[in-house]
Motif scaffolding. Structure first.
Motif, PDB file in Angstrom:
ATOM      1  N   THR A 129       0.831  -1.199   0.000  1.00  0.00           N
ATOM      2  CA  THR A 129       0.000   0.000   0.000  1.00  0.00           C
ATOM      3  C   THR A 129       0.870   1.255   0.000  1.00  0.00           C
ATOM      4  OG1 THR A 129      -1.631  -1.223   1.294  1.00  0.00           O
ATOM      5  CG2 THR A 129      -1.880   1.168   1.226  1.00  0.00           C
ATOM      6  N   ILE A 130       0.505   2.197  -0.860  1.00  0.00           N
ATOM      7  CA  ILE A 130       1.197   3.481  -0.903  1.00  0.00           C
ATOM      8  C   ILE A 130       0.995   4.195   0.437  1.00  0.00           C
ATOM      9  CG2 ILE A 130       1.238   5.763  -2.014  1.00  0.00           C
ATOM     10  CD1 ILE A 130       2.335   3.574  -3.789  1.00  0.00           C
ATOM     11  N   GLY A 131       2.073   4.741   0.963  1.00  0.00           N
ATOM     12  CA  GLY A 131       2.002   5.476   2.216  1.00  0.00           C
ATOM     13  C   GLY A 131       2.231   4.627   3.447  1.00  0.00           C
ATOM     14  N   SER A 132       2.409   3.325   3.272  1.00  0.00           N
ATOM     15  CA  SER A 132       2.633   2.452   4.426  1.00  0.00           C
ATOM     16  C   SER A 132       4.072   2.496   4.906  1.00  0.00           C
ATOM     17  CB  SER A 132       2.274   1.008   4.064  1.00  0.00           C
ATOM     18  OG  SER A 132       3.194   0.504   3.106  1.00  0.00           O
ATOM     19  N   GLY A 133       4.961   3.027   4.094  1.00  0.00           N
ATOM     20  CA  GLY A 133       6.386   3.011   4.423  1.00  0.00           C
ATOM     21  C   GLY A 133       7.085   1.806   3.839  1.00  0.00           C
ATOM     22  N   ALA A 134       6.333   0.776   3.535  1.00  0.00           N
ATOM     23  CA  ALA A 134       6.934  -0.451   3.007  1.00  0.00           C
ATOM     24  C   ALA A 134       7.505  -0.251   1.614  1.00  0.00           C
ATOM     25  CB  ALA A 134       5.904  -1.581   3.005  1.00  0.00           C
ATOM     26  N   LEU A 140       6.976  -1.565 -10.468  1.00  0.00           N
ATOM     27  CA  LEU A 140       6.310  -1.905 -11.718  1.00  0.00           C
ATOM     28  C   LEU A 140       5.235  -0.870 -12.029  1.00  0.00           C
ATOM     29  CD1 LEU A 140       6.048  -4.035 -13.959  1.00  0.00           C
ATOM     30  CD2 LEU A 140       4.461  -5.261 -12.478  1.00  0.00           C
ATOM     31  N   GLY A 141       4.672  -0.278 -10.989  1.00  0.00           N
ATOM     32  CA  GLY A 141       3.648   0.729 -11.173  1.00  0.00           C
ATOM     33  C   GLY A 141       2.657   0.751 -10.024  1.00  0.00           C
ATOM     34  N   ILE A 142       1.764   1.710 -10.110  1.00  0.00           N
ATOM     35  CA  ILE A 142       0.764   1.913  -9.061  1.00  0.00           C
ATOM     36  C   ILE A 142      -0.621   1.649  -9.625  1.00  0.00           C
ATOM     37  CG2 ILE A 142      -0.289   3.654  -7.550  1.00  0.00           C
ATOM     38  CD1 ILE A 142       2.509   4.998  -7.470  1.00  0.00           C
ATOM     39  N   VAL A 143      -1.412   0.918  -8.867  1.00  0.00           N
ATOM     40  CA  VAL A 143      -2.816   0.699  -9.217  1.00  0.00           C
ATOM     41  C   VAL A 143      -3.638   1.557  -8.262  1.00  0.00           C
ATOM     42  CG1 VAL A 143      -4.687  -0.971  -9.389  1.00  0.00           C
ATOM     43  CG2 VAL A 143      -2.354  -1.662  -9.995  1.00  0.00           C
ATOM     44  N   VAL A 203      -7.489   2.722  -1.223  1.00  0.00           N
ATOM     45  CA  VAL A 203      -6.073   3.095  -1.200  1.00  0.00           C
ATOM     46  C   VAL A 203      -5.362   2.541  -2.434  1.00  0.00           C
ATOM     47  CG1 VAL A 203      -5.927   3.321   1.314  1.00  0.00           C
ATOM     48  CG2 VAL A 203      -5.516   1.103   0.260  1.00  0.00           C
ATOM     49  N   ASP A 204      -4.277   3.223  -2.797  1.00  0.00           N
ATOM     50  CA  ASP A 204      -3.473   2.831  -3.947  1.00  0.00           C
ATOM     51  C   ASP A 204      -2.447   1.783  -3.528  1.00  0.00           C
ATOM     52  OD1 ASP A 204      -4.893   4.898  -5.106  1.00  0.00           O
ATOM     53  OD2 ASP A 204      -3.213   6.291  -5.116  1.00  0.00           O
ATOM     54  N   GLU A 205      -2.102   0.941  -4.476  1.00  0.00           N
ATOM     55  CA  GLU A 205      -1.150  -0.142  -4.234  1.00  0.00           C
ATOM     56  C   GLU A 205      -0.025  -0.046  -5.256  1.00  0.00           C
ATOM     57  OE1 GLU A 205      -0.829  -3.790  -1.735  1.00  0.00           O
ATOM     58  OE2 GLU A 205      -1.999  -1.966  -1.638  1.00  0.00           O
ATOM     59  N   GLU A 206       1.219  -0.239  -4.793  1.00  0.00           N
ATOM     60  CA  GLU A 206       2.364  -0.243  -5.689  1.00  0.00           C
ATOM     61  C   GLU A 206       2.875  -1.673  -5.839  1.00  0.00           C
ATOM     62  OE1 GLU A 206       6.468   2.220  -6.615  1.00  0.00           O
ATOM     63  OE2 GLU A 206       5.455   2.522  -4.702  1.00  0.00           O
TER      64      GLU A 206
END
Length: 190
Positions: free
Chosen positions: A143-148, A160-163, A176-179
């Motif tokens: 997840t974007i913003g999780s720090g991971a 690879l990109g963000i969904v 939420v967006d996922e990378e």
């Protein structure tokens, strides 16, 4: 005290630990809002996780270990091998066109044991296992913003990109967006 080396899950030996996996899973969702398959159960102002559902999830993953399509790596708190403080899963789905691909799933570290290098240790062991199993293309998402996302970049994973609006945040209900990331391990082989 130094942490012991991460351990590869053996269903015959480690199945009783599944309840600990489920508890770590729940803690990561409830404390951090980790997007990890399941949503919390709201009981008035209290938020909980369905422990039975989480145990069933991990038991199904244990069955996949027995079938050879998954490996699970766990980290004990110490050499007593009683308390599990982290877990990660490597999915190796059958594919004639991609028998070298694998997926990282559920890198979960107990919130009570963070900042000790456990996530890094689990991922290093997972990559060793992936190479042993000839699964040298590893993919994952976070997840974007999780720090991971920064953690995975430091480990050499490529974006690879963000969904956008990929999943439901378990604490806020917002989308939420996922990378998505990938890493080729071939260069690590001796």
């Amino acid at each position: 005290m130094a942490l012991p080396a991460p351990t590869t899950y053996d269903p015959a030996k480690h199945k009783p630990l599944i309840h600990q996996f489920a508890s770590i899973h729940a803690a990561c969702v409830l404390r951090d809002g980790t997007l990890a398959t399941f949503l919390p159960v709201w009981k008035g102002a209290e938020t909980t996780m369905d422990h039975t559902k989480l145990v069933e999830y991990w038991l199904s993953r244990s069955q996949q270990v027995e079938e050879g399509s998954r490996d699970i790596i766990l980290q004990y708190a110490d050499n007593n091998e009683v308390e599990v403080v982290g877990v990660v899963s490597l999915s190796m789905p059958p594919s004639e066109t991609g028998p070298f691909r694998s997926l990282v799933e559920k890198l979960l570290v107990s919130p009570d044991h963070r900042y000790k290098g456990i996530a890094r240790r689990l991922m290093e062991k997972l990559e060793e296992v992936a190479l042993e199993k000839h699964r040298d293309l590893v993919m994952l998402d976070t997840t974007i913003g999780s720090g991971a996302e920064q953690f995975y970049r430091k480990l050499g994973y490529n974006s690879l990109g963000i969904v956008p609006k990929y999943g439901i945040h378990p604490l806020t209900g917002e989308l939420v967006d996922e990378e998505f990331f990938w890493k080729g391990l071939r260069s690590l082989e001796a």
